[in-house]
Enzyme design. Structure first.
Site, short mmCIF file in Angstrom:
data_model
loop_
_atom_site.label_atom_id
_atom_site.label_comp_id
_atom_site.label_asym_id
_atom_site.label_seq_id
_atom_site.Cartn_x
_atom_site.Cartn_y
_atom_site.Cartn_z
N GLY A 149 -17.92 3.82 8.92
CA GLY A 149 -18.37 3.90 7.53
C GLY A 149 -18.83 2.60 6.89
CD GLU A 181 -11.91 1.28 5.88
OE1 GLU A 181 -13.08 1.73 5.82
OE2 GLU A 181 -11.01 1.83 6.53
CG ASP A 182 -16.10 3.75 4.56
OD1 ASP A 182 -14.87 3.49 4.63
OD2 ASP A 182 -16.60 4.74 5.11
CG ASP A 235 -9.02 9.43 -0.10
OD1 ASP A 235 -9.19 9.59 -1.30
OD2 ASP A 235 -8.76 10.37 0.67
CE LYS A 240 -12.69 9.49 -2.84
NZ LYS A 240 -12.59 10.62 -1.90
CG PHE A 257 -15.83 14.39 0.18
CD1 PHE A 257 -14.87 13.80 0.98
CD2 PHE A 257 -17.10 14.61 0.69
CE1 PHE A 257 -15.17 13.42 2.28
CE2 PHE A 257 -17.40 14.24 1.99
CZ PHE A 257 -16.44 13.65 2.79
CG ASP A 271 -18.75 10.67 7.75
OD1 ASP A 271 -17.95 9.80 7.33
OD2 ASP A 271 -18.40 11.60 8.50
NE ARG A 303 -21.21 7.93 9.79
CZ ARG A 303 -19.92 7.84 9.51
NH1 ARG A 303 -19.51 7.15 8.46
NH2 ARG A 303 -19.02 8.46 10.26
P1 IMP Z 1 -7.50 7.08 3.75
O1 IMP Z 1 -6.73 6.85 5.03
O2 IMP Z 1 -7.02 8.33 3.04
O3 IMP Z 1 -7.52 5.88 2.83
O4 IMP Z 1 -8.97 7.45 4.14
C1 IMP Z 1 -9.82 6.55 4.61
C2 IMP Z 1 -10.99 7.18 5.33
O5 IMP Z 1 -11.24 8.53 4.94
C3 IMP Z 1 -12.24 6.40 4.98
O6 IMP Z 1 -12.41 5.30 5.82
C4 IMP Z 1 -13.31 7.46 5.14
O7 IMP Z 1 -13.72 7.51 6.49
C5 IMP Z 1 -12.63 8.75 4.78
N1 IMP Z 1 -12.90 9.13 3.36
C6 IMP Z 1 -12.05 9.11 2.32
N2 IMP Z 1 -12.63 9.55 1.20
C7 IMP Z 1 -13.91 9.84 1.53
C8 IMP Z 1 -15.06 10.34 0.78
O8 IMP Z 1 -15.02 10.60 -0.44
N3 IMP Z 1 -16.21 10.50 1.48
C9 IMP Z 1 -16.31 10.22 2.81
N4 IMP Z 1 -15.28 9.75 3.54
C10 IMP Z 1 -14.10 9.57 2.92
MG MG Z 2 -14.21 5.04 7.32
#
Ligand code: IMP
Ligand code: MG
Length: 179
Positions: free
Chosen positions: A49, A103-104, A107, A135, A156, A163, A169
């Site tokens: 990402g 990081e992109d 979450d 977020k 989302f 993606d 992407r």
């Molecule tokens: P986390 O472990 O919950 O912080 O999630 C991280 C990963 O989930 C990110 O690196 C993304 O690949 C994916 N992700 C979380 N939210 C989104 C979103 O809104 N759109 C797309 N990918 C997301």
């Molecule tokens: Mg990612």
């Protein structure tokens, strides 16, 4: 009227324009240029990402820097517990360096917390985190996020490297899911 795009079977609408994205990347770059003056940071971009954010950010950095890439992949392990996750690409070149993880999006923070644990084991001199999107309402962890491009609601999004099931992407702007 809002512009809409379809990614696979889902419909998304305009959320963050490429102009606003550029301003947010510039803000992060300015902070890093200030904080890392006199240092030579190693950017560690988390694939897939972050590749577009990383490419934009590095071209706005004026401090001498290097970049490397890691990915957190899941594969079917031999253990009876099923899926095993492994961090790929985090090698000894990280040892002793001033690392900035790119990081992109953060979450829940679960993914990055695991990455931070693995990176710390390699003994970098310092570790900072830069995420294009964050977020806050979804975040469940307590680690510090040093640089944030945009804080967004818990919806989302796709585009700018992010993606939906691998697609979207390539979109230059960021779109949010229509509910
Ligand atoms: P986390 O472990 O919950 O912080 O999630 C991280 C990963 O989930 C990110 O690196 C993304 O690949 C994916 N992700 C979380 N939210 C989104 C979103 O809104 N759109 C797309 N990918 C997301
Ligand atoms: Mg990612």
């Amino acid at each position: 009227m809002m512009a809409k795009v379809q990614v696979r079977e889902l419909v998304f609408e305009d959320f963050i324009s490429s102009t606003e994205i550029d301003q947010a990347v510039k803000k992060v770059a300015d902070q890093i240029n200030r904080d890392f003056e006199g240092k030579n940071p190693l950017l560690v971009a988390v694939l897939n990402g972050s590749f577009i954010f990383a490419a934009d950010l590095i071209r706005k950095l004026t401090v001498p820097c290097e970049i490397t890439f890691i990915r957190y992949s899941s594969y079917e392990g031999t253990s009876t517990t099923g899926f095993v996750k492994q961090l790929i690409g985090a090698g000894q070149e990280i040892s002793g360096r001033d690392v900035i993880i790119l990081e992109d999006i953060i979450d829940t923070g679960i993914t990055l917390e695991k990455i931070l644990e693995e990176i710390e084991k390699i003994n970098p001199a310092s570790v900072k985190v830069a995420s294009f999107c964050f977020k806050p309402d979804a975040f469940q962890k307590s680690f510090n996020i040093d640089y944030i491009g945009m804080e967004i609601p818990n919806n989302f999004i796709v585009g700018y490297g992010l993606d939906y099931n691998g697609f979207g992407r390539n979109l230059p702007d960021i779109y949010t899911l229509v509910k």
